[in-house]
Design an enzyme around this catalytic site. Structure first.
Site, PDB file in Angstrom:
ATOM      1  N   HIS A  26      22.686  80.812-119.855  1.00  0.00           N
ATOM      2  CA  HIS A  26      22.071  80.819-118.533  1.00  0.00           C
ATOM      3  C   HIS A  26      22.209  82.154-117.832  1.00  0.00           C
ATOM      4  O   HIS A  26      21.221  82.757-117.419  1.00  0.00           O
ATOM      5  CB  HIS A  26      22.608  79.698-117.633  1.00  0.00           C
ATOM      6  CG  HIS A  26      21.938  79.697-116.292  1.00  0.00           C
ATOM      7  ND1 HIS A  26      22.341  80.506-115.250  1.00  0.00           N
ATOM      8  CD2 HIS A  26      20.849  79.035-115.842  1.00  0.00           C
ATOM      9  CE1 HIS A  26      21.533  80.325-114.217  1.00  0.00           C
ATOM     10  NE2 HIS A  26      20.631  79.434-114.549  1.00  0.00           N
ATOM     11  N   HIS A  80      14.360  89.187-116.280  1.00  0.00           N
ATOM     12  CA  HIS A  80      14.397  89.931-115.020  1.00  0.00           C
ATOM     13  C   HIS A  80      14.903  91.372-115.215  1.00  0.00           C
ATOM     14  O   HIS A  80      14.134  92.305-115.108  1.00  0.00           O
ATOM     15  CB  HIS A  80      15.224  89.233-113.926  1.00  0.00           C
ATOM     16  CG  HIS A  80      14.773  87.848-113.615  1.00  0.00           C
ATOM     17  ND1 HIS A  80      13.485  87.578-113.217  1.00  0.00           N
ATOM     18  CD2 HIS A  80      15.417  86.658-113.663  1.00  0.00           C
ATOM     19  CE1 HIS A  80      13.363  86.272-113.025  1.00  0.00           C
ATOM     20  NE2 HIS A  80      14.517  85.695-113.295  1.00  0.00           N
ATOM     21  N   HIS A 133      19.272  85.099-118.227  1.00  0.00           N
ATOM     22  CA  HIS A 133      19.037  85.739-116.925  1.00  0.00           C
ATOM     23  C   HIS A 133      20.008  86.910-116.802  1.00  0.00           C
ATOM     24  O   HIS A 133      21.208  86.742-117.002  1.00  0.00           O
ATOM     25  CB  HIS A 133      19.341  84.764-115.790  1.00  0.00           C
ATOM     26  CG  HIS A 133      18.412  83.595-115.695  1.00  0.00           C
ATOM     27  ND1 HIS A 133      18.835  82.298-115.848  1.00  0.00           N
ATOM     28  CD2 HIS A 133      17.085  83.519-115.437  1.00  0.00           C
ATOM     29  CE1 HIS A 133      17.811  81.467-115.687  1.00  0.00           C
ATOM     30  NE2 HIS A 133      16.733  82.187-115.442  1.00  0.00           N
ATOM     31  N   TYR A 171      17.573  73.510-118.932  1.00  0.00           N
ATOM     32  CA  TYR A 171      18.986  73.197-118.692  1.00  0.00           C
ATOM     33  C   TYR A 171      19.221  71.835-118.029  1.00  0.00           C
ATOM     34  O   TYR A 171      20.349  71.498-117.678  1.00  0.00           O
ATOM     35  CB  TYR A 171      19.674  74.301-117.876  1.00  0.00           C
ATOM     36  CG  TYR A 171      18.978  74.721-116.584  1.00  0.00           C
ATOM     37  CD1 TYR A 171      19.185  74.023-115.401  1.00  0.00           C
ATOM     38  CD2 TYR A 171      18.135  75.822-116.559  1.00  0.00           C
ATOM     39  CE1 TYR A 171      18.564  74.410-114.224  1.00  0.00           C
ATOM     40  CE2 TYR A 171      17.505  76.219-115.391  1.00  0.00           C
ATOM     41  CZ  TYR A 171      17.723  75.515-114.229  1.00  0.00           C
ATOM     42  OH  TYR A 171      17.103  75.899-113.071  1.00  0.00           O
ATOM     43  N   GLU A 199      19.414  89.559-112.028  1.00  0.00           N
ATOM     44  CA  GLU A 199      18.281  89.235-111.157  1.00  0.00           C
ATOM     45  C   GLU A 199      18.604  89.634-109.722  1.00  0.00           C
ATOM     46  O   GLU A 199      17.723  90.046-108.967  1.00  0.00           O
ATOM     47  CB  GLU A 199      17.963  87.735-111.227  1.00  0.00           C
ATOM     48  CG  GLU A 199      16.789  87.320-110.347  1.00  0.00           C
ATOM     49  CD  GLU A 199      16.346  85.876-110.551  1.00  0.00           C
ATOM     50  OE1 GLU A 199      17.032  85.158-111.297  1.00  0.00           O
ATOM     51  OE2 GLU A 199      15.309  85.492-109.967  1.00  0.00           O
ATOM     52  N   ASP A 208       8.113  81.849-114.705  1.00  0.00           N
ATOM     53  CA  ASP A 208       9.429  81.510-114.180  1.00  0.00           C
ATOM     54  C   ASP A 208       9.421  80.325-113.212  1.00  0.00           C
ATOM     55  O   ASP A 208       9.390  79.169-113.630  1.00  0.00           O
ATOM     56  CB  ASP A 208      10.022  82.764-113.529  1.00  0.00           C
ATOM     57  CG  ASP A 208      11.499  82.615-113.129  1.00  0.00           C
ATOM     58  OD1 ASP A 208      12.068  81.536-113.346  1.00  0.00           O
ATOM     59  OD2 ASP A 208      12.074  83.570-112.594  1.00  0.00           O
TER      60      ASP A 208
END
Lengths: 442, 442
Positions: free
Chosen positions: B204, B265, B228, B118, B231, B316
């Site tokens: 994202h 996650h 994601h 990103y 998380e 990660d």
């Protein structure tokens, strides 16, 4: 006299550069800062930290690494497999295995070990003609390798705890037991160790030793005393049903909680237990790599520390032998349960592994780089991918959060340079491990 | 044609000895069992497993290893530090860092990486004159090192989620954003990769992309899509307040949950979320060494698997780069919370890291040693203390429970022998890491 010259070394006051350490008779005689290397000094390049204590070890469990997982189950099914290995060992085969395991510890940066030893007798419980044969062979193995050892001679009287009382030892447990506490005291009094070896006491657990015997052992012997304490919820349940108190409460009433006591695990204590352990100034030996391997759960490490307990570490079942992984896992397990980062300072985790670990196994004043301390040193090289890019201003964090056993280049015990370039200078550790372990399962 | 001769290799049917693998144009053309080594074949001694995919990477986070702990805090305070590093990177400095980090991955046994990218624009958000400059330099770095890469080109539109709507990007986030989903689609359509590189999509998170934009991106692009997901508990709270649904429910309603979707996650899903992920056949990328480092908590890995989700792994934030530690930690974290051992079979964890990881980043059919698959191989030596004494009849357990990145001796990607004797044959990885990281903090 021997001398070591360290690029950077962790002294009690903090990190210093160009540190010259003079050693006489195994003890640090002088620590000089910002010096140049004497010609005769051995140069230790990288980060030099005090030797670390493996405060809870059952050396023979190493044979089980990666051999018990496919079968699943719980701590208790794992224990049956461990007993099956215990029954196979002879004085000779245990000597071979212990040499290899102690060499693995040394290469990983453990310079002292508290060996919680309960393989006392022949397989059927008959004593050897020399009753401390097994203990002596374990100590001989440590001496051969050069690691400092406290033989935590274990009292193990009963086969388990039911609500109406203790079960007798049976089957694979027979070799662990001295039958009565008097016979234990008689046998252990004959163990005289010196030099890099000393004797301590282990009370196996509330499952294996009754409260009266705990009190007798505690009052008869003035030496470091360790016990497994609340490793499993079932242990608490059994103890509450039989004794109307938690294991910690029973140990407290028996009078053994003190600064010379170490509770091993303390994974499932009550708030009252935490107070008792903290108020007594006891140590708590955390074994996080074993506790996760055996599905014990995450103990209240930060609460125990806040209550006043001193923390130390052990690799216990040796699923992993890596002091850096133990230190790191204390913080990591706390993060997993608390959702907070930085619960422990890295410097405090290093102190737990070194100074406080040494004290817990009876080497008070060891585990630090200072005049008068045993000359036990560990040097980490900085060349690995793990440590590359480390912040030079945060060496504690590099040690705790990046390093691994594989980064240890040099190990010194009592001034002797035992490990260099990552390898023991006289034991071929990997080959010795493989030979000793494969022989047990042939 | 190239050939590799493996002492023992993990084929789809299980472990076989004396395995000859012929490679043409980077693809496995023949797998022969119980053969003798051809003269021209490169011998791989030890345990050969399929190449493993690092299905979730932010390469630049590697610079933060062991540099954020002393400050404590939570995931959110760590994120501020991470943003401060993100802002420093230029196309050149990111190229240098990515070369080093991808080389570290390769030496650890990761043969493919899903790079969740990103860092698109200049620090103030102005596009580079060639708008995919940063992405292209990251891909160039992977190609230089030889690792297979899926550039998961990330849509990142908003600066956070409040109950009454999204905050605009600000400060250190400006360089992440394309401003509108149309501009993202325009930019990403210009990224054409081939050979060992391909493009995927990353959304994202629900904090950075609104449901409408999620739906637009999901329907416009037919390629692996990662996000994601849950998380942190706060992410769920914010999403429920703003959208009256969990992040997983919002992604489901936006139509993106499918077999080509990977939830990264999924640490804090509801039972309904677990059903949605399982029923859609989505993958879940677990990053346990990061999840513990960032104090995320322990996700319901076994429940997700039982519900039908495919698991894969990622390093990660690169607090650790070690596929063996990731596999092991999935089981270990489950043990810590369930108090049961052997929740996952070792073979299934290896499949998660290899076959299912490859599929999650768009290399279907990779991550296995079989005819027609990419010739990506990892060889573990058995000489270390960690692996000494391993049970020859339980090689899966040795790989998952004993091995570490340091045991990797050889790595092959697309038939090219990139790592031998543990070191990349043309990149000095440790030095490259140190140079690239120290330069960022100077």
């Amino acid at each position: 006299m021997t001398a070591y010259f360290c690029e950077r070394a962790l002294l009690p006051e903090g990190w210093e550069e160009d540190v010259l350490i003079d050693v006489t008779d195994g003890v640090i005689e002088r620590v000089g800062i910002a010096l140049t290397a004497e010609k005769e000094a051995t140069v230790l390049a990288g980060l030099v930290i005090p030797g670390m204590a493996n405060a809870h070890s059952h050396a023979f469990h190493r044979a089980l690494r990666a051999r018990t997982h496919a079968l699943g189950g719980s701590f208790w099914t794992w224990r049956d497999l461990m007993y099956e290995t215990a029954i196979k060992l002879t004085p000779d085969s245990y000597y071979e295995l212990a040499v290899a395991v102690f060499a693995e510890m040394l290469e990983a940066g453990f310079t002292a070990v508290g060996e919680f030893h309960y393989l006392h007798h022949q397989a059927d419980g008959t004593p050897y003609s020399e009753p401390n044969t097994m203990a002596q062979r374990v100590v001989d193995a440590a001496n051969h390798v050069g690691i400092r050892i406290t033989l935590l001679d274990t009292v193990f009287l009963h086969g388990g705890l039911d609500p109406d009382g203790y079960r007798p030892l049976s089957g694979n447990q027979l070799r662990f037991g001295d039958r009565t506490v008097e016979r234990y005291l008689d046998r252990t009094s004959q163990l005289n160790l010196e030099g890099l070896s000393k004797v301590g006491t282990a009370i196996h657990s509330i499952r294996a030793v009754d409260p009266e015997s705990i009190a007798v052992v505690g009052s008869a012997l003035d030496r470091p005393t360790h016990a497994h304490l609340s490793e499993q919820p079932d242990e608490n349940t059994q103890c509450l049903a039989a004794h109307n108190g938690t294991p910690t409460e029973v140990f407290h009433e028996a009078g053994v909680l003190s600064q010379s006591f170490t509770a091993v695990h303390a994974t499932h204590p009550t708030p009252h237990d935490i107070s008792l352990l903290g108020d007594s100034g006891a140590s708590v030996c955390l074994c996080p790599t074993t506790e996760r391997d055996l599905a014990d759960g995450v103990g209240p490490a930060s609460e125990l520390k806040r209550a006043g307990a001193r923390l130390c570490v052990g690799s216990d079942s040796h699923a992993v032998i890596d002091p850096f992984e133990e230190m790191r896992a204390i913080e990591m397990h706390e993060r997993l349960t608390s959702h907070q980062r930085g619960v422990f300072h890295s410097a405090d985790l290093i102190t737990a592994a070194s100074l406080d670990g040494y004290a817990a196994i009876g080497w008070q004043g060891g585990g630090r780089i200072a005049v008068g301390a045993p000359a036990d040193l560990v040097c980490l090289g900085l060349g690995s991918n793990r440590l590359a890019g480390a912040d030079r201003s945060l060496p504690d964090d590099a040690v705790v959060f990046s390093a691994g056993a594989g980064d240890v280049t040099d190990v010194v015990v009592a001034g002797r340079h035992l490990v260099s370039e990552g390898s023991h200078r006289s034991v071929a550790t990997g080959e010795a491990l493989d030979r000793a372990i494969q022989a047990l399962f042939r």
